[in-house]
Design a protein around this motif. Structure first.
Motif, mmCIF file in Angstrom:
data_model
loop_
_atom_site.group_PDB
_atom_site.id
_atom_site.type_symbol
_atom_site.label_atom_id
_atom_site.label_comp_id
_atom_site.label_asym_id
_atom_site.label_seq_id
_atom_site.Cartn_x
_atom_site.Cartn_y
_atom_site.Cartn_z
ATOM 1 N N ASP A 166 3.126 -6.604 1.583
ATOM 2 C CA ASP A 166 1.820 -6.320 2.418
ATOM 3 C C ASP A 166 2.267 -5.256 3.235
ATOM 4 O O ASP A 166 1.240 -5.163 4.070
ATOM 5 N N LYS A 187 2.283 -1.252 4.479
ATOM 6 C CA LYS A 187 2.035 0.101 4.254
ATOM 7 C C LYS A 187 2.961 1.548 4.111
ATOM 8 O O LYS A 187 4.025 1.445 5.486
ATOM 9 N N THR A 242 0.647 -1.434 -0.350
ATOM 10 C CA THR A 242 -0.017 -0.230 0.691
ATOM 11 C C THR A 242 1.289 1.164 -0.508
ATOM 12 O O THR A 242 1.536 1.432 0.837
ATOM 13 N N GLY A 292 -1.740 5.114 1.365
ATOM 14 C CA GLY A 292 -3.382 4.190 1.299
ATOM 15 C C GLY A 292 -3.719 3.848 0.158
ATOM 16 O O GLY A 292 -5.309 3.685 0.242
ATOM 17 N N GLU A 293 -3.033 4.136 -1.183
ATOM 18 C CA GLU A 293 -3.772 3.090 -2.866
ATOM 19 C C GLU A 293 -3.074 1.589 -2.488
ATOM 20 O O GLU A 293 -1.313 1.807 -2.657
ATOM 21 N N PRO A 294 -3.618 0.283 -2.638
ATOM 22 C CA PRO A 294 -2.893 -0.468 -2.942
ATOM 23 C C PRO A 294 -2.038 -0.548 -4.344
ATOM 24 O O PRO A 294 -2.759 -0.355 -5.060
ATOM 25 N N LYS A 295 -1.547 -0.721 -3.994
ATOM 26 C CA LYS A 295 -0.681 -1.778 -5.269
ATOM 27 C C LYS A 295 0.329 -2.087 -5.430
ATOM 28 O O LYS A 295 0.450 -3.020 -4.807
#
Length: 158
Positions: A68, A70, A6, A9-12
């Motif tokens: 996995d 942040k 992440t 705040g955005e999954p990548k």
């Protein structure tokens, strides 16, 4: 290899070697140019980002270690229309000249304020000790962090 994490705040998910540096992936795969390459040796702090809320050197950190997790970069703090209180305080205090080191300093200051909303001047100095700034804006940088802390304590957003 696909590495998922992440960012701001955005999954990548990026196709990169696990041993590629986080800095390379942020800048060259994700286009996040706020994190800077300084020395490449963990000596200047220009590349500091937050990994799970903790300051980390992106220049030597292998991207495989953030799978996995942040990651927060300076781009994840605020926008030009609504800057984070730290960003606004740095502007108000004119706490940078060239600005090259500031993204790393701001990220270390963010981690400090997240764990200690009322830091002393000594706490701020200690949190920023790993950063090298050649412009001589140190006193303005310290004032900016103090200003941001006061704003956040008085209802500013974190």
């Amino acid at each position: 290899m696909a590495i998922a994490f992440t960012v701001n705040g955005e999954p990548k998910s990026v196709e990169a070697a696990e041993t590629a540096t986080l800095l390379d992936v942020l800048r060259n795969h994700l286009g996040l140019m706020g994190t800077r390459y300084g020395c490449g040796l963990e000596q200047c702090g220009s590349c500091i980002v937050l990994v799970d809320g903790q300051p980390a050197y992106a220049c030597t950190r292998e991207v495989g270690t953030v799978a996995d997790r942040k990651v927060t970069t300076v781009e994840g703090l605020g926008t030009p229309a609504r800057p984070h209180p730290l960003q606004q305080a740095f502007l108000d205090e004119q706490a940078g000249q060239c600005g090259y080191c500031l993204s790393g300093i701001v990220m270390s200051a963010k981690a400090l304020l997240d764990r200690n909303p009322a830091p002393s001047r000594g706490d701020i100095v200690a949190a920023l000790d790993r950063h090298l700034c050649r412009c001589g804006a140190h006193q303005r940088i310290l004032r900016a962090v103090e200003r941001a802390a006061a704003t956040l304590r008085n209802g500013g957003r974190a």
